[in-house]
Design an enzyme around this catalytic site. Structure first.
Site, mmCIF file in Angstrom:
data_model
loop_
_atom_site.group_PDB
_atom_site.id
_atom_site.type_symbol
_atom_site.label_atom_id
_atom_site.label_comp_id
_atom_site.label_asym_id
_atom_site.label_seq_id
_atom_site.Cartn_x
_atom_site.Cartn_y
_atom_site.Cartn_z
ATOM 1 N N THR A 45 5.546 6.977 -10.482
ATOM 2 C CA THR A 45 5.947 5.927 -11.410
ATOM 3 C C THR A 45 7.391 5.534 -11.111
ATOM 4 O OG1 THR A 45 4.474 6.897 -13.046
ATOM 5 C CG2 THR A 45 6.093 5.312 -13.859
ATOM 6 N N GLY A 46 7.551 4.407 -10.448
ATOM 7 C CA GLY A 46 8.852 4.028 -9.910
ATOM 8 C C GLY A 46 9.964 4.008 -10.937
ATOM 9 N N ARG B 81 8.157 -7.538 -10.505
ATOM 10 C CA ARG B 81 8.576 -6.153 -10.759
ATOM 11 C C ARG B 81 8.924 -5.458 -9.434
ATOM 12 N NH1 ARG B 81 6.601 -0.875 -8.905
ATOM 13 N NH2 ARG B 81 7.077 0.645 -10.512
ATOM 14 N N THR C 45 1.101 4.755 -2.018
ATOM 15 C CA THR C 45 2.403 4.450 -1.403
ATOM 16 C C THR C 45 2.594 5.377 -0.212
ATOM 17 O OG1 THR C 45 3.448 3.668 -3.415
ATOM 18 C CG2 THR C 45 4.895 4.730 -1.822
HETATM 19 N N1 ASP Z 1 6.679 4.388 -6.565
HETATM 20 C C1 ASP Z 1 5.870 3.221 -6.373
HETATM 21 C C2 ASP Z 1 6.318 2.153 -7.326
HETATM 22 O O1 ASP Z 1 6.592 2.449 -8.459
HETATM 23 C C3 ASP Z 1 4.404 3.456 -6.584
HETATM 24 C C4 ASP Z 1 3.815 4.717 -6.002
HETATM 25 O O2 ASP Z 1 4.515 5.505 -5.396
HETATM 26 O O3 ASP Z 1 2.608 4.923 -6.164
HETATM 27 O O4 ASP Z 1 6.343 1.011 -6.940
#
Ligand code: ASP
Length: 307
Positions: free
Chosen positions: A228-229, A203, A175
């Site tokens: 982890t979003g 999602r 990300t």
């Molecule tokens: N935070 C992002 C999500 O959960 C994923 C990530 O940052 O790697 O979609």
């Protein structure tokens, strides 16, 4: 950082998690070059006296176009073997925001977020509605396959075989995000992602949720999260930093440490943040975080591992 307040600062991330230290040097060099190019793109805007909002957009755009990162080209695959992208941009001057969730054909979601921020009474568009709006706006559209990448496909196949939503800590997530303070004292934040490998279609993660994955307010700080979003949404992570600073008088560092070390679980991920005085943080509780920082004093640094 020198003792005096820098005139401008930009921090970027290319995702929480890391790659093995045994990774081929050529591949490591690609990641480092990608981070450096994004940092340079944002730094150039700020050095010219440009807006923090333009700087974070430029940095995020550079990483969206780089298949090394899980945003734009190179976004991960969802459970249907397709790509659903989330992005968000926020202007600390006036709390203007633009965000897209689950878009599938917009080449550069961060550009679309900027257009939404500037032209729409709405803040967040999702799915088909987001794609159709982008079409009506004349934004650059691509087939969903444009986002394909062999490395991400392999990751997805492994995740499918393990019947897992991939978030293991030894693997790069990718990300992307940027936060900046400009010469006028304005703050801005940008985040863009393909989400988690093998995520359920539909999602939505923290990235496009104002206050969870992205937040900027000239009164305090600008924050972009990665990891982890669901954890960052549950704890309203980015806004939590702002709230600790404005309501409890915490420093940026104390607010970030509280969130990363105590509120979140080890391995959840990380964030980048800058405050209105030019203090900055690149904080994470994952094995590493692709990251970089540059300022008006000449600081220019990118890193992957804890080193
Ligand atoms: N935070 C992002 C999500 O959960 C994923 C990530 O940052 O790697 O979609």
């Amino acid at each position: 950082m020198s003792g005096t307040r820098p005139d401008f600062v930009i921090c970027i991330h290319g995702g929480a998690g890391t790659i093995s230290r045994d990774t081929a040097p050529q591949r490591v060099a690609l990641y480092r070059a990608g981070l450096a190019a994004a940092l340079e793109a944002g730094q150039a805007v700020l050095a010219d006296g440009g807006l923090a909002l333009d700087a974070v957009q430029a940095a995020a755009l550079a990483m969206e176009d780089n298949p090394c990162f899980n945003a734009g080209k190179g976004a991960v695959y969802n459970s249907q073997g397709r790509h659903e992208l989330d992005a968000c941009l926020m202007d600390g001057r006036n709390l203007a925001c633009g965000a897209l969730a689950g878009c599938t054909v917009i080449r550069n979601p961060i550009r679309a977020a900027r257009r939404l921020l500037e032209t729409s009474p709405h803040i967040l568009l999702a799915g088909d509605g987001a794609d159709r709006w982008a079409h009506a706006e004349g934004l650059d559209l691509v087939a969903n396959q444009y986002f394909d990448d062999a490395f991400r496909f392999e990751q997805w196949q492994k995740a499918c075989a393990a019947d897992a939503v991939q978030r293991d800590h030894d693997d790069a997530k990718g990300t992307v995000g940027a936060v900046a303070l400009d010469r006028q004292g304005n703050l801005a934040a940008a985040t863009s992602t393909g989400g988690l490998t093998n995520k359920k279609f539909g999602r939505v993660g923290d990235t496009p949720i104002i206050g969870a994955g992205t937040y900027a307010n000239n009164a305090s700080c600008a924050v972009s999260c990665t990891g982890t979003g669901e954890q960052f949404m549950r704890h309203v992570a980015a806004y939590d930093i702002h709230a600790r600073m404005t309501l409890a008088g915490s420093s940026l560092e104390a607010a970030c440490r509280q969130l990363i070390d105590r509120t979140l679980q080890p391995g959840d991920g990380g964030l980048i943040a800058v405050d209105r005085d030019g203090n900055w943080q690149l904080a994470y509780n994952s094995a590493g975080m692709f990251r970089g920082v540059a300022d008006s004093h000449g600081l220019f640094s990118v890193a992957i591992w804890e080193d």
